[in-house]
Scaffold this motif. Structure first.
Motif, PDB file in Angstrom:
ATOM      1  N   ASP A 146       0.796  -0.833   0.101  1.00 50.62           N
ATOM      2  CA  ASP A 146       0.096   0.161   0.118  1.00 50.62           C
ATOM      3  C   ASP A 146       1.115   1.335  -0.306  1.00 50.62           C
ATOM      4  N   PRO A 176      -2.820   6.390  -3.639  1.00 50.11           N
ATOM      5  CA  PRO A 176      -4.443   5.939  -3.334  1.00 50.11           C
ATOM      6  C   PRO A 176      -4.961   7.036  -3.710  1.00 50.11           C
ATOM      7  N   THR A 207      -6.760   9.474   1.716  1.00 57.56           N
ATOM      8  CA  THR A 207      -6.470   9.304   2.422  1.00 57.56           C
ATOM      9  C   THR A 207      -6.754  10.237   3.972  1.00 57.56           C
ATOM     10  N   SER A 249      -9.939   5.776  -0.501  1.00 62.73           N
ATOM     11  CA  SER A 249      -8.497   5.474   0.204  1.00 62.73           C
ATOM     12  C   SER A 249      -8.072   3.639  -0.178  1.00 62.73           C
ATOM     13  N   TYR A 254      -5.788   2.081  -5.575  1.00 64.42           N
ATOM     14  CA  TYR A 254      -4.321   2.563  -5.870  1.00 64.42           C
ATOM     15  C   TYR A 254      -4.062   1.392  -7.029  1.00 64.42           C
ATOM     16  N   LEU A 305      -3.334   3.974   9.819  1.00 59.51           N
ATOM     17  CA  LEU A 305      -2.681   4.489   9.320  1.00 59.51           C
ATOM     18  C   LEU A 305      -1.048   4.686   8.152  1.00 59.51           C
ATOM     19  N   HIS A 360      -0.375   5.052   5.195  1.00 59.91           N
ATOM     20  CA  HIS A 360       0.630   6.511   4.895  1.00 59.91           C
ATOM     21  C   HIS A 360       0.860   7.288   4.942  1.00 59.91           C
TER      22      HIS A 360
END
Lengths: 309, 534
Positions: free
Chosen positions: B53, B58, B61, B172, B175, B523, B525
């Motif tokens: 990820d 994405p 987010t 979110s 991708y 979380l 990212h």
């Protein structure tokens, strides 16, 4: 001798086939398949498609013969949990750390165990014997993950001498090797002590003493050699057991080895890998016992294999 | 001094001075799961390679306060009828091999997911509600009928079956997949470090498949929001178990570690400043078969609702691993309503009264019941079994009833829940997307629980497609009030995780959010791009 080895090899082949059948049937009788473990299962249509891609839609006997035909050609399939490589590639990659750490553990632990056992036997009922026996009992009874935790706590956290875990730097090998060494050390200490005491009470030792041989020659040339048989029996199987990795030691020390695959292949129903691991272990144990028997004959003139000459 | 010696001396001094500046910053973190097949989030979620990820960007987010933040999407808008969303991409995004990142890469990701047995496909139906999704995944419609369109290189249009006011938050987990690479190599592009290309803040340097650990490096081609502030991140699932993680942390091999309940006081005494707590967006609750005796009686269900002493439960057997749950929504989750949560009080008198009203004064005549829990790992494994035992004794004491406990494998438990093979369960649920509709959806018209409560269903359906945020939350609150009044569930606890951070870590991601929680790698990212290291 040659005839004996050939006969044994035939029995290895039979064992191999019987074991493969049992494992295959057990593996497929566990409920669930490779796509049933998720919280939100895939739809029936998608599942059928995936099963067909892996050949799991075929009748069991077809799957079995297909797999075993592959095994005859050294093709063990592609592991479901690592689709980018073959089972053989996975084994050759993941086995290296297990072989290095487990192998070193046995190679270091076994001689130390023999020394400890000898010290105990030669000083029977002295404090040396008591300490050696206590160590050996602890080594066999304390679970390996407890030993591992203690080693990490003492040498990495308190004393800060060594890294706690990891791979591949050699200084990170020391603690896991020590954890692995505990079992062969303890096993060998106990076997050596018992075998030496047994041999030393034999009449030929009394005769040797009466002939005036030095104690050193009696111990090293005669007693040790005659005590070696049980040590040979346990060595190879123990080596295989240890050098294929322990899931506990590898998890505690974060070693990217083979140990975890023994569990994960069953957990995620990774049939090709599960079969390959079991067949590999079976094969190695068969060969190990065969070799042990041959070595018996070489070191002990009283054992003659291959019939009554 | 000879001239060359002088030069060498100057060079040596210069090297010594610049060395600290050039030193690489590497964060070593527990993350991921020990098995990973493809380094491609849009190919498999449950068996993904660690960090897949973080390699891709994405559309949007969440930051640490769970505010939705644009990432690849510069902006988005909803059509008048509420059925169509238009996303505008940042203009200068590229793949790590230099190819431009386009709308087509996002569309391709979902088209492939809908047709190739994606294990997370249900999400795009349940959460996304993309038009045609169900039909395409079941093979009854062509992929071209999906409600997805690349209007131009930088514009994505999504059509949903009903208005989905929260759709941007669903993205979110959307991708891109490098179509130009998949065209050449197929899905195998995501099996080897050499062929993996990335679009996000990190590139991949190495991947140890035996334990699914990876080394990621800061991307030099990523130009979007939230760029990495460290040179490297090592994500290592073998550090996840606190029993392994804490010794590694103490020996300096890990920059943070999760703690088990026994480790918390030890760590607190030594690293008071490094302690971080996080409320997992999850809830454990009691649910019933509403159709059968004795739980078809609303008074019985209300009695159970008032018979749980959550404060005692979370300060004794679940100390440091859970907090009381008064609502199906966890604190901090969008739509969380304090007033509703406050209704869930421990009131033994009320509970007894409800039992008497139901015809079981002091539990007399109440049948023996068996509560079904499922075999769990992770935080649920630590919480649910002791909680079941606590409830067993509390129900005996307060309600005067006999309850035994049965633990079942996941598949059997699910089967029992869906097929009404038992009448009372402890169910855990962790969110899949950040919107109240996620939690309310599991009780909606035959969802996870096979509940059919018309009044509740009507309110939830209305809320789901309401575009005015305030009205929407109000409708959800009304729906939850129906749940309370009819005793549909008993909220029990929300799990919390506790971690200890090294004092070398800094940056916004290392400090708690407005609610006092630090979500860490939940979380990913935000966390790994807002973390610094000395």
């Amino acid at each position: 001798m040659l005839g004996y080895i050939l006969r044994r090899l035939v029995s290895v082949a039979v064992t191999f086939i019987v074991v493969s059948l049992i494992i295959f049937l057990m593996m497929h009788s566990i409920p669930g398949g490779p796509f049933d473990a998720n919280d939100m299962p895939v739809s029936e249509a998608v599942r059928a498609k995936l099963m067909a891609q892996l050949g799991l839609d075929q009748p069991l006997y077809v799957q079995y013969f297909r797999y075993m035909w592959g095994v005859l050609h050294f093709d063990f399939g592609v592991p479901y949990q690592s689709p980018g490589e073959t089972v053989l590639q996975l084994l050759s990659r993941a086995w290296v750390p297990s072989l290095v750490l487990g192998g070193l553990g046995v190679l270091i632990g076994a001689p130390l165990g023999i020394l400890l056992g000898m010290a105990a036997a030669l000083n029977r009922n002295s404090w040396i014997d008591y300490i050696a026996s206590a160590l050996a009992t602890l080594g066999l009874t304390v679970p390996v993950f407890v030993t591992s935790m203690l080693l990490i706590l003492i040498f990495a956290v308190w004393l800060n001498w060594l890294p706690a875990s990891g791979w591949p730097d050699p200084e990170r090998w020391i603690l896991p090797v020590a954890a692995y060494a505990a079992i062969p050390l303890a096993t060998y200490a106990r076997y050596t002590r018992a075998a030496m005491l047994d041999t030393m009470s034999r009449q030929f030792v009394t005769v040797l003493r009466a002939k005036g041989l030095s104690e050193r020659r009696i111990i090293f040339q005669h007693v040790l050699r005659n005590s070696a048989i049980p040590l040979v029996t346990v060595f190879l199987p123990m080596f295989i057991g240890t050098a294929t990795g322990s899931i506990f030691v590898e998890a505690m020390f974060r070693v990217p080895g083979l140990g975890a695959y023994f569990v994960s292949s069953i957990e995620v129903r990774d049939y090709p890998l599960e079969m390959a691991l079991m067949l590999m272990i079976t094969f190695m144990y068969c060969i190990a016992y065969l070799l042990s028997d041959v070595v018996y004959a070489l070191i002990n003139p009283r054992i003659r294999i291959g019939g009554a000459e | 001094m000879h001239f060359t010696n002088k030069i060498a001396g100057i060079l040596a001094i210069a090297t010594a001075m610049t060395a600290p500046v050039l030193a690489q910053t590497t964060i070593v973190a527990p993350s991921g799961s020990a098995q990973g097949t493809y380094m491609d989030y849009m190919k498999t979620v449950y068996d993904r390679g660690t960090g897949s990820d973080l390699l891709q960007v994405p559309l949007a987010t969440f930051d640490k306060n769970f505010e939705l933040t644009p990432m690849a999407a510069q902006s988005w808008s909803q059509s008048e009828d509420g059925l169509t969303w238009t996303f505008k991409l940042q203009p200068d995004l590229v793949w790590s091999d230099g190819e431009p990142l386009t709308a087509e890469d996002y569309i391709f990701a979902l088209q492939r997911a809908a047709t190739s047995g994606y294990d997370f496909a249900w999400y795009w139906d349940f959460a996304g509600g993309i038009k045609g999704w169900k039909e395409v995944t079941e093979g009854t419609a062509d992929v071209s009928t999906l409600g997805l369109k690349a209007v131009d290189e930088h514009t994505i249009e999504v059509t949903t079956v009903a208005p989905k006011p929260y759709f941007p938050s669903v993205t979110s987990l959307w991708y891109p997949v490098p179509k130009h690479v998949v065209d050449k190599l197929g899905d195998d592009w995501a099996l080897n470090v050499d062929t993996i290309v990335s679009s996000g803040p990190f590139d991949i340097e190495s991947w140890e498949k035996s334990n699914n650990s990876v080394v990621l490096t800061k991307s030099d081609t990523y130009k979007g929001p939230w760029q990495a502030q460290v040179d490297k991140v090592e994500l290592d699932p073998t550090l996840n178990a606190p029993e392994v993680g804490l010794p590694a942390f103490l020996a300096g091999d890990a920059d943070y570690t999760f703690l088990n309940a026994g480790q918390v006081p030890v760590a607190e005494a030594r690293f008071a400043d490094g302690m971080r707590r996080n409320a997992v967006f999850a809830t454990s609750y009691i649910s019933y078969d509403l159709e059968s005796e004795p739980f078809n009686n609303v008074d019985v269900r209300r009695a159970f609702y008032y018979a749980v002493n959550r404060d005692e439960l979370t300060s004794t057997v679940l100390k440091d691993i859970a907090i009381p749950a008064g609502s199906i929504l966890p604190p901090g989750y969008p739509g969380y309503n304090k007033d509703i949560a406050a209704e869930a009080v421990f009131d033994p008198e009320k509970a007894k009264q409800f039992m008497a009203d139901a015809g079981y004064p002091n539990g007399e005549g109440f049948p023996d019941i068996e509560i079904w829990i499922r075999d769990e790992g992770g935080y649920n494994g630590a919480i649910i079994p002791p909680m079941a035992q606590y409830l067993q004794s509390q129900f005996k004491e307060v309600l005067g009833i006999n309850m035994s406990i049965r633990s079942l494998p996941n598949a059997d438990w699910m089967d029992g829940l869906r097929g009404a093979k038992n009448n009372i369960f402890i169910a855990p649920y962790e969110y899949d997307y950040l919107d109240p509709s996620n939690f309310y959806g599991i009780f909606y018209n035959g969802g996870r629980h096979n509940y059919h409560v018309p009044e509740y269903d009507a309110l939830v359906a209305q809320a789901d497609s309401e575009s005015d945020p305030e009205k929407r939350l109000d409708l959800y609150a009304q729906a939850e009030q129906v749940m309370i009044d009819q005793g549909l569930i008993v909220p029990l606890v929300h799990p919390i995780t506790t971690a200890v951070l090294s004092d070398k870590l800094g940056g916004d991601a290392s400090t708690p959010n407005d609610l006092g929680f630090t979500p860490l790698d939940r979380l990913a990212h935000y966390f790994f791009t807002h973390l610094t290291k000395q």
